[in-house]
Design an enzyme around this catalytic site. Structure first.
Site, PDB file in Angstrom:
ATOM      1  N   ASP B 327      -1.829   1.735   8.494  1.00 45.30           N
ATOM      2  CA  ASP B 327      -1.544   1.119   7.219  1.00 45.30           C
ATOM      3  C   ASP B 327      -2.913   0.629   6.721  1.00 45.30           C
ATOM      4  O   ASP B 327      -3.790   0.369   7.531  1.00 45.30           O
ATOM      5  CB  ASP B 327      -0.587  -0.055   7.463  1.00 45.30           C
ATOM      6  CG  ASP B 327      -0.350  -0.847   6.205  1.00 45.30           C
ATOM      7  OD1 ASP B 327      -0.133  -0.213   5.169  1.00 45.30           O
ATOM      8  OD2 ASP B 327      -0.389  -2.085   6.280  1.00 45.30           O
ATOM      9  N   ASP B 520       0.521  -4.060   9.959  1.00 44.83           N
ATOM     10  CA  ASP B 520       0.492  -5.497  10.177  1.00 44.83           C
ATOM     11  C   ASP B 520       1.901  -6.057  10.353  1.00 44.83           C
ATOM     12  O   ASP B 520       2.089  -7.243  10.502  1.00 44.83           O
ATOM     13  CB  ASP B 520      -0.296  -6.242   9.111  1.00 44.83           C
ATOM     14  CG  ASP B 520       0.217  -5.933   7.725  1.00 44.83           C
ATOM     15  OD1 ASP B 520       1.203  -5.204   7.624  1.00 44.83           O
ATOM     16  OD2 ASP B 520      -0.390  -6.407   6.751  1.00 44.83           O
ATOM     17  N   ASP B 524       6.084  -3.203   7.529  1.00 42.92           N
ATOM     18  CA  ASP B 524       5.988  -1.890   8.146  1.00 42.92           C
ATOM     19  C   ASP B 524       7.037  -1.653   9.215  1.00 42.92           C
ATOM     20  O   ASP B 524       6.973  -0.645   9.916  1.00 42.92           O
ATOM     21  CB  ASP B 524       4.603  -1.709   8.775  1.00 42.92           C
ATOM     22  CG  ASP B 524       3.518  -1.691   7.723  1.00 42.92           C
ATOM     23  OD1 ASP B 524       3.791  -1.183   6.626  1.00 42.92           O
ATOM     24  OD2 ASP B 524       2.412  -2.181   8.000  1.00 42.92           O
TER      25      ASP B 524
END
Lengths: 72, 627
Positions: B327, B520, B524
């Protein structure tokens, strides 16, 4: 219902065998033995009487390894 | 040493001395047999008892049974052949017990070592009562209480500093050796060690929910999720022992029968001896012990480096990592917007920043906040006159009597300032003073210091592709991907799109390769769950991260991803070494034994020696500092 018990077992192979036996006990949904942490994590089946079940677990484990100990 | 270990050590010493004396003092006949038998019983009574119980309980083929059959067999041979050589039977039992003792000692010792490494549990909390500090169990401290932490003590509970300033050693949690400075208002987490000043902390969590408890629970439960190798070994040992017993029986009976049938001497004694040797070699202990120990040590070593792995199965999967998907925000970049440039300025940079910060002083927008951070001072509000916010354009303000316009290009058009575009990606803030263009400020997310080296390390560790997923704009994504040397990127994704992209990559990889997703953890979660291995960054504070991920990095340093992969590779390497070494040595010894080249001594080595070597090798998995 999950519970973790302190155990005493001093051979890894016995711990394996105890785990197999403990899983056959009625009232146990799943039991895992962590030999290195000397811990047994038990998931009880719904409605099981913890104390009775753990006594039964102790009995089958002692059959495999006479020195097996669970701190109840 | 436990009581049992002490007792067994005494038994070993007593019977060793006994055996030596018996070999020096000449005795014959029944007396000799009786004395040797006594010695044998002293050292082996518990094995015989366990073997007996095993038979009664229908559990024939365990190691006790093997040892009992082998030694009783050897004694029977000595009696039958009238050699009076009982040494071997007693010695085999003695050495087996020595091996068992050493193993139990080594295992206990390594367990203690690993547990000590992970011992971040605080023993007490200092609470002030009636003007005095008293020590209480951290369990009993209610949320919102004030606790005092003196230099050298562990912070027992998560909380906020209300008095004092100090530096904290977080290395037990994060593996990071740089101390963290804290002062009033900062959140602190349990498990850190206070290094300098006295801190008064207002607790924000009960002990059970504190960072320390969560980490300990995680690491302790890690052993419950077994890896494929562990499952393989326990399956293997279940088939292996009976198989060896049956082979031993066959070895004892078939060759002599065939030889007799061929009209030669059956050599029964010889073949039975070989079969007994076979039994001694056969114990699967080395495997059964060393494989889980390697994983346990690997997980312990990793947690020492601030990498929490939730189970041996994930450690195993991590070693096969060939694709790493990141990410962007918060993982590769800091996720904090900073002023990264001031261009085309007609006044000096500080003045321009001051105007921008003052003009935006009334706003709480993230952009306004980063301008104020860059300004570095409390905005002097008395310099600011009327402020007029034009939504979607920016702000018009009067500062030091000048008309300042701060905003985007549309605002510049409306005040008639000839603005210049920027070549850098990011958010561009134009400023005009009294209608004349005065320059622009670039604000963008900053790439983490270690992000590029983290990606490079992953590549070095054999990862095929590093791919970035982001909801951010194409231009920004392209910039970051180029700066970090990523193999690919997908931009302008919604959270749902991320899952889809990961699934596409998953479909493209071949069988044993695994895909790790690093995020994080807050938004997600679905992707973390979908990937083979979900790695959450920066567990401090974020429950969602700890929940959803399989691997949790305590600090948010991207270098730790490569480190985690390397630790897993080392650990799996050791597991393989042990499996091949133990099975290999045993196979060779079994063949030698069947062919009659191996005696009991070699057999004892194949059993106990191999096991001890495997255990010592497994402990190496703990050393991960310099990977």
């Amino acid at each position: 219902m999950m519970k973790t018990y302190q155990i005493e077992v001093d051979c890894a192979n016995c711990a394996n065998l105890c785990e197999i036996e403990a899983n056959k006990v009625e009232g146990i949904a799943s039991a895992t033995i962590n030999f290195w942490a000397q811990k047994m994590t038990v998931e009880f089946a719904p409605g099981a009487d913890e104390k009775k079940v753990m006594k039964a677990v102790m009995k089958v484990c002692r059959k495999v390894e006479p020195d097996f100990e669970i701190e109840l | 040493m436990t009581r049992k270990q002490k007792r067994n050590l005494i038994r070993i010493i007593v019977s060793s001395v006994f055996l030596i004396v018996l070999n020096i003092v000449p005795t014959t006949g029944l007396l000799r047999a009786g004395l040797f038998l006594t010695c044998y019983l002293v050292i082996g009574y518990d094995i015989l008892r366990k073997a007996g119980r095993g038979i009664v309980n229908g559990r024939m083929f365990d190691e006790n049974f093997l040892m009992a059959v082998a030694t009783v067999g050897a004694i029977a041979l000595a009696v039958y052949a009238k050699t009076g050589d009982y040494n071997e039977a007693v010695a085999v039992m003695l050495f087996y017990q020595i091996g068992e003792w050493f193993q139990s000692y080594a295992v206990g010792k390594s367990r203690k070592n690993i547990n000590a490494l992970m011992d971040i549990r605080p023993d007490y909390a200092n609470v002030e009562q009636e003007g005095k500090l008293i020590q209480v169990s951290p369990d009993t401290v209610a949320v919102g209480s004030e606790i005092v932490v003196r230099p050298g003590e562990k912070i027992p509970l998560d909380g906020v500093v209300v008095k004092g300033a100090s530096s904290l050693n977080t290395s037990a949690l994060t593996g990071e050796s740089l101390p963290r400075e804290v002062t009033v208002g900062d959140a602190v987490i349990s498990g850190c060690v206070n290094m300098r000043g006295v801190l008064t902390i207002c607790t924000t969590k009960a002990f059970g929910e504190s960072t320390v408890s969560r980490i300990l629970e995680l690491v302790e439960n890690a052993g419950s999720r077994k890896s494929k190798s562990e499952k393989f070994i326990s399956r293997f040992s279940r088939i292996y022992t009976p198989a060896v017993c049956i082979s031993a029986l066959a070895l004892a009976i078939l060759p002599p029968l065939v030889l007799t049938a061929l009209g030669k001497s059956g050599m029964w004694g010889d073949w039975i001896y070989r079969a007994l040797t076979f039994l001694v070699i056969s114990c699967p202990c080395a495997l059964v012990i060393s494989v889980p120990l390697s994983f346990f040590a690997g997980i312990g070593g990793a947690s020492r480096e601030g990498i929490l792995i939730k189970g041996s199965n994930y450690l195993e999967a991590l070693a096969q990592t060939k694709y790493v998907v990141f990410d962007k925000t918060g993982t590769l970049t800091q996720g904090v917007f900073q002023v990264t440039g001031v261009h085309h300025n007609t006044v000096d940079e500080d003045t321009l920043l001051a105007y921008a910060a003052l003009a935006e002083s009334a706003s709480s927008h993230p952009i306004a906040q980063s301008l104020q951070r860059a300004y570095g001072k409390e905005p002097e509000l008395d310099r600011v006159g009327e402020i007029q916010e034009i939504s979607g354009h920016g702000v018009l303000a009067v500062i030091d009597g000048k008309r300042i316009a701060v905003g985007n290009s549309k605002l510049m058009d409306s005040v008639g300032a000839a603005y210049q575009d920027c070549h850098q990606t990011g958010t561009i803030i134009h400023i005009a003073i009294d209608g004349a263009y005065a320059g622009h400020i670039v604000i963008s997310d900053v790439v983490k210091q270690d992000a590029a080296s983290g990606v490079a390390e992953l590549k070095k560790a054999g990862v095929k592709q590093c791919i970035m997923l982001t909801g951010d704009r194409e231009a920004v994504a392209k910039d970051v991907a180029a700066a970090l040397g990523l193999d690919g990127y997908y931009s302008q994704l919604l959270p749902g799109d991320k899952v889809q992209r990961v699934e596409e990559i998953l479909a493209g990889k071949s069988g044993r390769e695994t895909l790790a997703f690093v995020g994080d953890g807050i938004n997600d979660a679905p992707v973390l769950a979908r990937a083979d291995i979900g790695i959450a960054m920066g567990a401090m504070g974020s429950d969602a991260a700890v929940e959803a991920a399989d691997v949790v990095l305590m600090d948010d340093n991207p270098l730790k991803i490569a480190k985690a992969v390397k630790i897993s590779r080392k650990c799996l390497g050791i597991v393989k070494q042990n499996v091949y070494f133990a099975i290999g040595v045993k196979l060779v010894c079994l063949i030698l034994g069947a062919a009659g080249f191996a005696n009991m001594w070699l057999a004892i080595f194949a059993d106990v020696g191999v096991m001890v070597i495997a255990v010592v090798n497994a402990i190496r998995a703990l050393q991960v500092k310099n990977l």
